[in-house]
Write a protein that holds these residues in place. Structure first.
Motif, mmCIF file in Angstrom:
data_model
loop_
_atom_site.group_PDB
_atom_site.id
_atom_site.type_symbol
_atom_site.label_atom_id
_atom_site.label_comp_id
_atom_site.label_asym_id
_atom_site.label_seq_id
_atom_site.Cartn_x
_atom_site.Cartn_y
_atom_site.Cartn_z
ATOM 1 N N SER A 91 26.800 -33.377 -23.653
ATOM 2 C CA SER A 91 27.312 -32.030 -23.431
ATOM 3 C C SER A 91 26.422 -31.312 -22.415
ATOM 4 C CB SER A 91 27.323 -31.258 -24.737
ATOM 5 O OG SER A 91 25.989 -30.954 -25.090
ATOM 6 N N GLY A 92 26.874 -30.159 -21.962
ATOM 7 C CA GLY A 92 26.106 -29.406 -20.973
ATOM 8 C C GLY A 92 24.700 -29.089 -21.447
ATOM 9 N N GLY A 93 24.574 -28.645 -22.691
ATOM 10 C CA GLY A 93 23.262 -28.304 -23.223
ATOM 11 C C GLY A 93 22.359 -29.520 -23.307
ATOM 12 N N GLN A 94 22.936 -30.650 -23.734
ATOM 13 C CA GLN A 94 22.143 -31.887 -23.815
ATOM 14 C C GLN A 94 21.672 -32.325 -22.436
ATOM 15 O OE1 GLN A 94 25.205 -34.070 -25.880
ATOM 16 N NE2 GLN A 94 23.941 -34.210 -27.727
ATOM 17 N N ARG A 95 22.568 -32.197 -21.459
ATOM 18 C CA ARG A 95 22.171 -32.571 -20.095
ATOM 19 C C ARG A 95 21.032 -31.696 -19.605
ATOM 20 N NH1 ARG A 95 27.756 -33.740 -16.789
ATOM 21 N NH2 ARG A 95 28.970 -34.112 -18.656
ATOM 22 N N GLN A 96 21.132 -30.390 -19.908
ATOM 23 C CA GLN A 96 20.065 -29.513 -19.439
ATOM 24 C C GLN A 96 18.746 -29.896 -20.103
ATOM 25 O OE1 GLN A 96 19.527 -28.232 -16.852
ATOM 26 N NE2 GLN A 96 20.039 -26.082 -16.754
ATOM 27 N N ARG A 97 18.807 -30.377 -21.346
ATOM 28 C CA ARG A 97 17.595 -30.851 -21.995
ATOM 29 C C ARG A 97 17.032 -32.089 -21.287
ATOM 30 N NH1 ARG A 97 16.970 -28.722 -27.401
ATOM 31 N NH2 ARG A 97 18.692 -27.283 -27.751
ATOM 32 N N VAL A 98 17.926 -32.982 -20.861
ATOM 33 C CA VAL A 98 17.471 -34.156 -20.108
ATOM 34 C C VAL A 98 16.818 -33.709 -18.804
ATOM 35 C CG1 VAL A 98 18.193 -36.265 -18.916
ATOM 36 C CG2 VAL A 98 19.211 -35.673 -21.121
ATOM 37 N N VAL A 99 17.427 -32.713 -18.152
ATOM 38 C CA VAL A 99 16.861 -32.186 -16.906
ATOM 39 C C VAL A 99 15.456 -31.649 -17.169
ATOM 40 C CG1 VAL A 99 17.045 -30.325 -15.203
ATOM 41 C CG2 VAL A 99 19.065 -31.665 -15.808
ATOM 42 N N ILE A 100 15.302 -30.925 -18.256
ATOM 43 C CA ILE A 100 13.976 -30.367 -18.577
ATOM 44 C C ILE A 100 12.977 -31.497 -18.837
ATOM 45 C CG2 ILE A 100 12.681 -29.009 -20.272
ATOM 46 C CD1 ILE A 100 15.276 -27.333 -20.613
ATOM 47 N N ALA A 101 13.412 -32.498 -19.606
ATOM 48 C CA ALA A 101 12.525 -33.636 -19.868
ATOM 49 C C ALA A 101 12.124 -34.320 -18.574
ATOM 50 C CB ALA A 101 13.223 -34.624 -20.802
ATOM 51 N N ALA A 102 13.081 -34.465 -17.654
ATOM 52 C CA ALA A 102 12.777 -35.126 -16.386
ATOM 53 C C ALA A 102 11.784 -34.299 -15.581
ATOM 54 C CB ALA A 102 14.058 -35.352 -15.586
ATOM 55 N N SER A 103 11.938 -32.977 -15.629
ATOM 56 C CA SER A 103 11.002 -32.117 -14.898
ATOM 57 C C SER A 103 9.609 -32.195 -15.500
ATOM 58 C CB SER A 103 11.462 -30.659 -14.944
ATOM 59 O OG SER A 103 12.661 -30.521 -14.256
ATOM 60 N N LEU A 104 9.539 -32.240 -16.823
ATOM 61 C CA LEU A 104 8.234 -32.270 -17.483
ATOM 62 C C LEU A 104 7.552 -33.624 -17.335
ATOM 63 C CD1 LEU A 104 9.096 -30.365 -20.778
ATOM 64 C CD2 LEU A 104 7.811 -29.496 -18.812
ATOM 65 N N ALA A 105 8.351 -34.670 -17.149
ATOM 66 C CA ALA A 105 7.791 -36.024 -17.090
ATOM 67 C C ALA A 105 6.794 -36.177 -15.955
ATOM 68 C CB ALA A 105 8.924 -37.041 -16.941
ATOM 69 N N THR A 106 6.953 -35.392 -14.896
ATOM 70 C CA THR A 106 6.033 -35.507 -13.766
ATOM 71 C C THR A 106 4.758 -34.692 -14.014
ATOM 72 O OG1 THR A 106 7.062 -33.629 -12.675
ATOM 73 C CG2 THR A 106 7.962 -35.788 -12.168
ATOM 74 N N GLU A 107 4.685 -34.055 -15.187
ATOM 75 C CA GLU A 107 3.548 -33.220 -15.559
ATOM 76 C C GLU A 107 3.210 -32.157 -14.527
ATOM 77 O OE1 GLU A 107 0.257 -35.511 -16.960
ATOM 78 O OE2 GLU A 107 1.441 -36.347 -18.583
ATOM 79 N N PRO A 108 4.141 -31.281 -14.260
ATOM 80 C CA PRO A 108 3.863 -30.191 -13.311
ATOM 81 C C PRO A 108 2.964 -29.159 -13.968
ATOM 82 C CG PRO A 108 6.025 -29.888 -14.295
ATOM 83 C CD PRO A 108 5.501 -31.194 -14.821
ATOM 84 N N LYS A 109 2.320 -28.377 -13.133
ATOM 85 C CA LYS A 109 1.430 -27.347 -13.667
ATOM 86 C C LYS A 109 2.094 -26.002 -13.679
ATOM 87 C CE LYS A 109 -2.487 -30.035 -12.217
ATOM 88 N NZ LYS A 109 -1.651 -31.106 -11.608
ATOM 89 N N LEU A 110 3.288 -25.950 -13.102
ATOM 90 C CA LEU A 110 4.034 -24.690 -13.052
ATOM 91 C C LEU A 110 5.510 -25.070 -13.093
ATOM 92 C CD1 LEU A 110 3.349 -22.009 -10.332
ATOM 93 C CD2 LEU A 110 5.650 -22.610 -10.932
ATOM 94 N N LEU A 111 6.297 -24.239 -13.763
ATOM 95 C CA LEU A 111 7.717 -24.584 -13.903
ATOM 96 C C LEU A 111 8.564 -23.489 -13.256
ATOM 97 C CD1 LEU A 111 8.824 -27.075 -15.269
ATOM 98 C CD2 LEU A 111 9.145 -25.742 -17.357
ATOM 99 N N ILE A 112 9.589 -23.921 -12.498
ATOM 100 C CA ILE A 112 10.536 -22.936 -11.981
ATOM 101 C C ILE A 112 11.877 -23.200 -12.658
ATOM 102 C CG2 ILE A 112 11.756 -22.064 -9.949
ATOM 103 C CD1 ILE A 112 9.467 -22.970 -8.241
#
Lengths: 525, 345, 275
Positions: A144-165
């Motif tokens: 679902s849309g919400g689940q996909r957005q969670r995957v997107v967040i996980a993918a963004s966090l996987a690179t261990e950024p120090k700041l999130l947009i």
């Protein structure tokens, strides 16, 4: 934690100045909101920070990141140090941000640097964003849309950024999902002690989530400061307009009971099936002359199908629609960009509508209206008459659509998410016009929307829809104050404004119960 | 898995219908040709009433049209297409020796076209707006606009007549000599077909580069080659399913190119049989080539379906997508059945 | 809004040149006798002359006719067929495509299956076979081509109509009970006309390639006729004596097709920018 500072950022694409001297500092782990209407340049600012501007953009300005100087015009290879490593991005639309042919697990892993790939635990990453481990092997289209957005967040966090947009990260989602995703992002931000740049058009969200606000208009910073101060006491005119627009949506009331007890449209037991999918199940509804009712629900609840049945675009499998008024019920659709024929001028559009009403309207509607009167009713300036839709703004287009709908002289007007694609300021103006029409012309209005603040402002009664049923209906004030159905309660709770701490909430000044009588006259006049 | 099987059955049924329609058109040709079909079948032999009667008897020309069609299809299934009018030999035996050289020519051109077409298509899409894209786009524009016989004649004049680097006609003996003889015609076909593939690849790939998922991958510093792999994978369906079109172009072009270079292949035989009104031979060659094109389209469609997980689940998903989008005014339910069908093309 | 003005102002040079070339060809088509009087007059005594011979810029062909004049006279035969193909095919496309797209249902199913099946067939191959066996000359070839080209146009019009049909402005018209005829003529057609016109225009180029292929094989035109495809195959025999006889006809075909494509692509680009 990483320090970020931008001085005098200019972005130019072709002849237009997208960003015009932006100064921006973020040096503590807070939630920094960037607020502006569409076209203000807020998304381009986020893209500039990551070197993701469209090809052919000219960028100047100073960029300090993590203590070092960075060049806005750096090569792709140099940006790799920023993208993912320093800054992570959560994009707006979860339906397009993921590769449709890649399994979610692989996509989360794709951005992880080589040396960490072996050790990376995809399942842990999924559980951090509240997804089961089985999502690893799923394709995005299975979620679902919400689940996909969670995957997107996980993918963004996987690179261990120090700041999130987060760039309008919840705009494409339903209210309830929106709430969950915002909670998730906020939790992660706090847990990791990470600064967040939160880009949105919705000042209501900002009140609740942001520590600081930067307001942008036409590529310039209009105002910046602590969130509480700005939302309570905006100094600049533009910010004030934004805040007031929102306050109006959330506090003010333009609604009133019908001008007569006569029922003008009644639907009983409407049922509609599309293949195996039941879009409507025994839905009944009635509208009185001069009354505005709201039909509220998330996407998929059946509210648009209801609208299409009421105007005859679809036929019910079961049930009955009775219309006791003049002409035929008319409808105004959501998308201002396709609701008018791009090949016709405003004059041609209205002329055709007048002719259609004059020749076809049953019950003896004499086409007494003229084009000039239609323009007046919809509050459109006459100089737009000979323009084609391409040369009108979104709000003007919707006004033309309203004028067209009024031409056949209907007694019922259906607004199917007609203002949701517009900016808040324009939304308010159009809602006021509609309320005036309701009062002055005894027009019954069925307002179909997912936006609770809109119905609260203009509807006197509400029908709440979920999964093809009407789960609850009643007086607006009663439903907002004491919802009876658990779904309604959940929906109200999710509407981000509901639980803003009172002292922080600029909207809390107007108590709900007696607003209707107090504000009605004064705001709409 | 059952869904894949269902699709395979559907696509194969479509293939059989196409072939039957083609067979019908091709069979009707004998009757559309001016004059008495019996007389056409006699060819250059002396016409006596007895002979005509025998012909009518053997070919069943007095039977109702559809009965004749049935017999013809029956024969075709057993590879019996009657006798050549020109030589009197059974069609299949007469045509078979011509097939080898055409097969080689088409195979060489196909391999070269696919490799060059996709390679330059990707290069062109990647460098869009740059000089190399302009050059490739313009060359492929000429390639798709220029008829293969015109290009053939041009290279024949320049490289065979003027410079004498290549033979003017014939097919040569032995592998190397054969390759040398087929080089120019294969180059002509490759020019036209790879141009088409460049166009298809480029226009399938460019939208992928502008999609959100590309930007999101870049925003995470996903290695460039992985980003490109994802883009190509997403663009592969339209490229793969264009194989039917590509093959049709290739086989159509072969007829002309073989005639320019006097190569005794199927194409040349088809062209000369058409002028001689040798209907059985024409019927056999046309049906064979059309069969290959249709079969290839069917196979690639099935492959594309299996590769693409979204199409694998499309049918199953239809109800769920419907549930999600029902209330989205951009996807009104009325157009949904149309969209799901049209979306594949 | 500003963008459209920009694109209109900046017509690339290649497009300008192409339009110029097409105007010249159109003039040759319309008035062949004005530019090339007596093109078909033979002077066999003279035999085949190479290019740049005095009085014959491109030399003469096997029958001693001036190649340049033949080329000008051949424009009509080369272009009339393709234009008729494009017109016929688009008319069928508009008719069947609109029925399929607007009414949907059974009609749509039948028409779409017909288009699918015809589309999977090798066009040029079938055209060669059909035109060759049926005989009957130029116009039979044109008719065969119209039938083989129309499925593309049917599909194009159908999907354009379907795309418009779901749009709110059409639904608004339906809610107002505006008649189907009026919706089609006043609302849908003006908005798909550009796509249809561009496709019609590009079909001329494809038609030119297909028709000249047929005439190269000697189908539809007689030996010695003034027609670019035919001139090419006639000229093949005198490739040694006057290569210009064959090559000039080939170049004429390629240049015309390329010009049509350049203008067509530019129109596509422009219309997609405008919307």
């Amino acid at each position: 934690m990483i320090d970020l500072s931008v001085t005098n950022l200019h972005v130019r694409i072709g002849a237009s100045e997208i960003l015009d001297g932006i100064d921006f500092v973020l040096d503590e782990p807070i939630c920094m909101a960037i607020v502006g209407l569409s076209g203000s340049g807020k998304t381009m600012f986020a893209r500039a920070l990551m070197g993701l501007l469209p090809v052919g953009s000219e960028v100047t300005g100073e960029y300090l990141l993590g203590g070092g100087v960075f060049d806005f015009n750096a090569k792709e290879a140099a940006w790799r140090e920023v993208r993912g490593k320093a800054i992570g991005l959560i994009m707006q639309d979860p339906f397009t941000a993921l590769d449709p042919l890649g399994k979610c697990g692989d996509q989360i892993l794709a951005g992880v640097p080589k040396d960490r790939k072996e050790a990376f635990d995809v399942k842990a990453a999924l559980s951090e964003v509240g997804l089961p481990a089985s999502v690893e092997g799923r394709f995005p289209f299975e979620l679902s849309g919400g689940q996909r957005q969670r995957v997107v967040i996980a993918a963004s966090l996987a690179t261990e950024p120090k700041l999130l947009i987060a760039d309008e990260a919840t705009t494409a989602l339903d209210v309830i999902t929106q709430q969950e995703i915002l909670d998730l992002i906020d939790g992660i931000r706090r847990g990791r002690g990470m600064p967040l740049i939160f880009i949105t058009h919705d000042i209501g969200l900002v009140c609740k989530w942001a520590d600081r606000i930067m307001v942008v208009e036409n590529g310039r910073v209009v105002e910046t400061g602590p969130a509480r101060e700005i939302t309570r006491n905006p100094k600049e005119a533009y910010t004030r307009t934004l805040a007031e627009a929102d306050r109006l949506l959330n506090g003010a009331v333009l609604s009133a009971p019908g001008t007569s007890e006569r029922i003008v449209l009644a639907a009983t037991g409407l049922t509609k099936q599309f293949g195996k999918f039941r879009a409507l199940d025994a839905v009944s509804l009635e509208v009185r002359v001069g009354e505005c009712i709201g039909v509220v629900g998330e996407s998929g609840s059946g509210k648009t199908t209801l609208a299409r049945l009421l105007v005859g675009l679809e036929h019910p499998d079961k049930g009955r629609i009775e219309y006791f008024g003049k002409g035929l019920p008319q409808i105004v659709f959501q998308d201002p960009y396709s609701s008018l024929n791009p090949a016709h001028t405003v004059r041609a559009i209205l002329t055709e509508a007048l002719l259609a009403g004059g020749s076809r309207g049953k019950g003896g509607t004499q086409a007494t209206l003229t084009i000039e009167e239609l323009l007046q009713l919809a509050e459109l300036p006459a100089e737009l008459l000979d323009r084609k839709p391409a040369r009108l703004s979104g709000g003007q287009r919707q006004r033309v659509a309203i004028a067209r709908a009024l031409a056949p002289g209907p007694e019922v007007l259906i607004l199917d998410e007609s203002v949701s694609a517009l900016d808040v300021v324009v939304q308010n103006q159009i809602l006021q016009t509609i309320s005036r029409l309701r009062r002055e012309r005894d027009l019954a209005i069925i307002l179909i929307t997912h936006d609770l603040s809109v119905v609260r402002m203009v509807a006197s009664r509400i029908y709440v829809m979920s999964e093809a049923h009407v789960v609850e209906f009643g007086e607006t004030a009663r439903i907002f104050a004491a919802p009876r159905d658990p779904y309604t309660a959940k929906l109200l709770a999710a509407a981000a404004y509901a639980d803003i701490p009172r002292e922080n909430n600029p909207l809390a000044e107007t108590p709900q119960d007696n607003t209707r009588t107090r504000n009605e006259g004064q705001i709409s006049e | 898995m059952t869904d894949v099987l269902k699709y395979i059955c559907k696509r194969l049924a479509e293939f059989i219908v196409s072939i039957l329609c083609l067979a019908f058109v091709i069979f009707s040709l004998l009757y559309l040709a001016p004059g008495d079909p019996a007389r056409s079948l006699v060819g250059t032999k002396q016409v006596t009433p007895e002979l005509l009667a025998t012909i009518r008897e053997t070919y069943g020309l007095d039977d109702p049209f559809f009965v004749q069609f049935g017999h013809w299809v029956q024969g075709a299934v057993h590879l019996d297409f009657g006798n050549s009018i020109r030589t009197g030999a059974p069609v299949t035996a007469y045509v078979a020796p011509h097939a080898a050289v055409t097969f080689e020519l088409v195979l060489i051109s196909l391999i070269c076209s696919v490799v060059l077409g996709i390679f330059f298509g990707v290069v062109s899409a990647k460098g869009r707006g740059k000089l190399r894209d302009d050059v490739i786009a313009n060359v492929s524009l000429v390639g798709t606009s220029a008829p293969s016989f015109a290009v053939g004649l041009f290279v024949l004049y320049v490289f065979a007549l003027k410079f004498g680097w290549f033979p003017i006609y014939g097919v040569g003996e032995g592998f190397v000599d054969r390759l040398w003889h087929l080089a120019l015609p294969a180059a002509c076909l490759t020019f036209a077909v790879s141009a088409l593939l460049i166009k298809i690849t480029r226009s399938a790939l460019i939208p992928e580069m502008e999609k959100d998922y590309t930007m999101f991958m870049r925003a995470r510093s996903v290695p460039t080659h992985e980003v490109q792999a994802a883009q190509i994978r997403n663009a592969s369906a339209p490229i793969l399913t264009s194989a039917g079109l590509v093959l049709a172009n290739l086989l159509g072009g072969t007829v002309l190119v073989e005639s320019v270079f006097s190569i005794p292949g199927l194409g040349n035989l088809l062209a000369s049989s058409v002028t001689f009104h040798d209907v059985p031979v024409v019927q056999f060659i046309a049906l064979t080539l059309a069969f290959i094109v249709c079969l290839a389209s069917a196979i690639v469609d099935i492959l594309a379906y299996i590769i693409d997980p979204t199409s694998r689940r499309r049918r199953m998903l239809r109800s769920r997508v419907a549930a999600e989008n029902w209330d989205d005014p951009a996807n009104p339910p009325a157009s949904l059945p149309n969209n799901t069908e049209g979306g594949v093309s | 809004m500003n963008r459209t003005i920009d694109t209109r102002a900046r017509m690339p040079r290649s497009v300008k040149i192409s339009i110029g070339v097409l105007i010249v060809i159109a003039a040759c088509m319309a008035f062949p006798n004005l530019f090339a009087p007596g093109a078909l007059n033979q002077d066999i005594a003279q035999g085949t002359l190479p290019a740049l011979s005095p009085g014959h810029l491109l030399g003469t062909d096997a029958l001693g006719r001036d190649v340049l004049k033949l080329l000008i006279a051949g424009a009509r035969s080369a272009m009339v067929g393709p234009i008729c193909i494009a017109v016929g095919s688009i008319l069928i496309g508009i008719l069947l495509g609109t029925i399929a797209g607007w009414y949907g249902g059974v009609a749509d199913w039948i028409i779409s299956r017909y288009a699918d099946i015809t589309l999977s067939m090798p066009t040029l191959l079938l055209a060669i076979v059909a035109a060759g066996i049926i005989g009957g000359g130029y116009w039979v070839s044109v008719l065969v081509m119209v039938i083989l080209y129309s499925p593309f146009d049917i599909r194009l019009v159908r999907s354009a109509v379907v795309a418009q049909k779901g749009k709110p402005y059409i639904e608004s018209a339906l809610v107002m009970r505006i008649s189907t005829g009026r919706i089609l003529s006043r609302h849908i057609f003006p908005n798909i006309s550009m796509v249809v016109f561009v496709n019609f225009f590009l079909n001329i180029a494809y038609g030119l390639v297909s028709m000249s292929s047929l005439s190269y094989l000697g189908l539809g035109v007689s030996p010695g006729d003034a027609d670019w495809g035919r001139q090419l195959s006639d000229g093949r025999g005198v490739l040694f004596d006057n290569p210009a006889a064959a090559l000039s006809a080939g170049i004429a075909i390629v240049v015309t097709a390329v010009c049509v494509n350049i203008v067509g692509n530019w129109m596509t680009e422009r219309s997609s920018l405008e919307s």
